[in-house]
Design a protein around this motif. Structure first.
Motif, PDB file in Angstrom:
ATOM      1  N   LEU A   1       0.794  -1.227   0.000  1.00 45.43           N
ATOM      2  CA  LEU A   1       0.000   0.000   0.000  1.00 45.43           C
ATOM      3  C   LEU A   1       0.826   1.275   0.000  1.00 45.43           C
ATOM      4  O   LEU A   1       0.261   2.360   0.128  1.00 45.43           O
ATOM      5  CB  LEU A   1      -0.925   0.009   1.226  1.00 45.43           C
ATOM      6  CG  LEU A   1      -1.901  -1.163   1.353  1.00 45.43           C
ATOM      7  CD1 LEU A   1      -2.693  -1.043   2.651  1.00 45.43           C
ATOM      8  CD2 LEU A   1      -2.844  -1.218   0.165  1.00 45.43           C
ATOM      9  N   ALA A   2       2.139   1.168  -0.121  1.00 52.29           N
ATOM     10  CA  ALA A   2       2.981   2.364  -0.033  1.00 52.29           C
ATOM     11  C   ALA A   2       2.607   3.444  -1.062  1.00 52.29           C
ATOM     12  O   ALA A   2       2.514   4.629  -0.700  1.00 52.29           O
ATOM     13  CB  ALA A   2       4.453   1.979  -0.185  1.00 52.29           C
ATOM     14  N   PRO A   3       2.375   3.119  -2.343  1.00 50.13           N
ATOM     15  CA  PRO A   3       2.007   4.190  -3.297  1.00 50.13           C
ATOM     16  C   PRO A   3       0.700   4.883  -2.922  1.00 50.13           C
ATOM     17  O   PRO A   3       0.589   6.106  -3.032  1.00 50.13           O
ATOM     18  CB  PRO A   3       1.894   3.435  -4.639  1.00 50.13           C
ATOM     19  CG  PRO A   3       2.716   2.205  -4.453  1.00 50.13           C
ATOM     20  CD  PRO A   3       2.540   1.812  -3.024  1.00 50.13           C
ATOM     21  N   VAL A   4      -0.290   4.091  -2.477  1.00 52.20           N
ATOM     22  CA  VAL A   4      -1.582   4.688  -2.107  1.00 52.20           C
ATOM     23  C   VAL A   4      -1.428   5.574  -0.873  1.00 52.20           C
ATOM     24  O   VAL A   4      -1.964   6.685  -0.803  1.00 52.20           O
ATOM     25  CB  VAL A   4      -2.624   3.576  -1.843  1.00 52.20           C
ATOM     26  CG1 VAL A   4      -3.950   4.174  -1.408  1.00 52.20           C
ATOM     27  CG2 VAL A   4      -2.796   2.716  -3.081  1.00 52.20           C
ATOM     28  N   VAL A   5      -0.693   5.074   0.100  1.00 56.60           N
ATOM     29  CA  VAL A   5      -0.494   5.825   1.346  1.00 56.60           C
ATOM     30  C   VAL A   5       0.239   7.132   1.077  1.00 56.60           C
ATOM     31  O   VAL A   5      -0.094   8.184   1.640  1.00 56.60           O
ATOM     32  CB  VAL A   5       0.281   4.963   2.355  1.00 56.60           C
ATOM     33  CG1 VAL A   5       0.755   5.802   3.527  1.00 56.60           C
ATOM     34  CG2 VAL A   5      -0.583   3.817   2.847  1.00 56.60           C
ATOM     35  N   ALA A   6       1.231   7.117   0.202  1.00 60.67           N
ATOM     36  CA  ALA A   6       1.985   8.333  -0.103  1.00 60.67           C
ATOM     37  C   ALA A   6       1.089   9.394  -0.736  1.00 60.67           C
ATOM     38  O   ALA A   6       1.204  10.582  -0.423  1.00 60.67           O
ATOM     39  CB  ALA A   6       3.153   7.999  -1.020  1.00 60.67           C
ATOM     40  N   SER A   7       0.180   8.984  -1.619  1.00 62.11           N
ATOM     41  CA  SER A   7      -0.706   9.953  -2.265  1.00 62.11           C
ATOM     42  C   SER A   7      -1.685  10.560  -1.267  1.00 62.11           C
ATOM     43  O   SER A   7      -2.003  11.750  -1.339  1.00 62.11           O
ATOM     44  CB  SER A   7      -1.475   9.272  -3.409  1.00 62.11           C
ATOM     45  OG  SER A   7      -2.285   8.209  -2.910  1.00 62.11           O
ATOM     46  N   VAL A   8      -2.169   9.761  -0.319  1.00 65.41           N
ATOM     47  CA  VAL A   8      -3.084  10.283   0.708  1.00 65.41           C
ATOM     48  C   VAL A   8      -2.350  11.221   1.654  1.00 65.41           C
ATOM     49  O   VAL A   8      -2.875  12.253   2.072  1.00 65.41           O
ATOM     50  CB  VAL A   8      -3.729   9.116   1.489  1.00 65.41           C
ATOM     51  CG1 VAL A   8      -4.546   9.635   2.669  1.00 65.41           C
ATOM     52  CG2 VAL A   8      -4.613   8.285   0.566  1.00 65.41           C
ATOM     53  N   ALA A   9      -1.112  10.881   1.978  1.00 59.51           N
ATOM     54  CA  ALA A   9      -0.349  11.687   2.935  1.00 59.51           C
ATOM     55  C   ALA A   9      -0.075  13.088   2.399  1.00 59.51           C
ATOM     56  O   ALA A   9       0.046  14.041   3.180  1.00 59.51           O
ATOM     57  CB  ALA A   9       0.964  10.993   3.266  1.00 59.51           C
TER      58      ALA A   9
END
Length: 335
Positions: free
Chosen positions: A130-138
């Motif tokens: 989930l790192a790419p998704v989490v980075a975009s939300v952050a």
């Protein structure tokens, strides 16, 4: 995602010499990290030169082992000495030291180790997927979200407090006042430093925690020495019983999820995540009065959060690396 590269990475990790470097790093990190006040970051800074002469991959694995060992070293001092090794270890003091006084120090240390392993496994899988998704939300986090997280942390102080709620909120307000001391991270203005360079970086939370818990415990023990001889805490079997594992299994699972969600958010921080996990277990428990007096669930819940933060710090570009501008912008295009 390239799963072939992912599997190749695991193949490199499980090589015998790399596992040996990891073991050595954990042992060394634990020995140094058990010293109160150092913490994982200082431990790595001290031991960094020993990795200069080895292979880069093995050096990274060894540094990761040192970090994990130093983190667990803070748990040892929290349970046995009531001295938190870092900020997030404060929650462990609540129930870990109480268990040690009951002769269950080994159980507390064992539950902490088992929970850390489970939480680390869940965290690294979640971070990988989930790192790419989490980075975009952050990147969408701004001042309103940070204010909400800070307010949540203050309100949780009243939740985990076992006494008067008003006193707990007053203590939280005093903590906010102490947090304003130092240089503002956005404007650079000095606040309440009184022209002292020592206060320019603010008041270190670890120093405050050690003063509140450690100094008080030392003075109490000095007083008790003149009244009766108290035997030192003995660490027995570190493997928990089936009853302890059943009691802590739910806390480990819930703490892993809470730690992953809050730990991955920028500004979530170590202390906030551990407090949320601890408060959740206390509210779910049918006997909340046990918390603070030796509840094994309190030790299990806190350990999940720290594992999530370790992996976040190890990632090449984590949400915590993003700087606040007019909009959040990441430090690397790889996000």
């Amino acid at each position: 995602m390239d799963f072939n590269a992912f599997l190749e990475g695991f193949a490199v990790v499980v090589e015998p010499h790399n596992l040996l470097y990891c073991l050595v790093g954990v042992l060394i990190g634990m020995v140094i990290g058990v010293l109160p006040g150092l913490g994982p970051a200082a431990t790595i800074a001290i031991l960094l030169p020993i990795t200069y002469t080895i292979d880069p991959v093995s050096a990274i694995i060894m540094l990761a082992g040192i970090y994990y060992g130093a983190q667990y070293g803070g748990t040892i001092t929290s349970v046995l000495l009531r001295l938190p090794g870092e900020a997030s270890s404060v929650v462990t003091v609540f129930d870990g030291f109480a268990l040690a006084k009951q002769g269950k120090a080994g159980t507390a240390l064992g539950i902490a180790a088992i929970g850390s392993f489970v939480g680390a496994t869940i965290s690294i899988i979640g971070l990988t997927l989930l790192a790419p998704v989490v980075a975009s939300v952050a990147l969408d986090f701004g001042p309103p979200e940070y204010a909400a997280l800070a307010l949540l942390g203050v309100l949780l102080v009243a939740t985990i407090g076992s006494g008067n709620k008003l006193k707990a909120l007053i203590a939280g307000a005093i903590g906010l006042l102490l947090a304003t001391v130092g240089r503002d991270s956005f404007s650079g203005a000095s606040r309440f430093t009184f022209d002292s360079l020592q206060l320019a970086d603010g008041i270190d939370f670890v120093v405050v925690a050690m003063g509140l818990f450690g100094v008080g415990e030392i003075l109490y023990n000095l007083e008790q020495r003149h009244r009766k001889v108290q035997a030192p805490t003995k660490v027995g079997n570190v493997w928990p019983s089936r009853k302890d594992l059943r009691q802590s299994s739910g806390a480990i699972g819930r703490g892993s999820v809470i730690g992953f969600v809050l730990g991955v958010l920028p500004g979530g921080g170590a202390v906030l995540s551990s407090i949320v996990a601890y408060a959740t277990e206390k509210r779910r428990s049918k006997t909340p009065e046990r918390f603070g007096r030796g509840a094994i669930e309190g030790v299990a819940a806190r350990r999940r959060r720290t594992t999530r933060r370790r992996h976040r710090r190890s990632s090449p570009c984590s949400p915590s690396d993003c700087r606040p501008t007019r909009r959040w912008r990441c430090c690397s295009a790889r996000c």
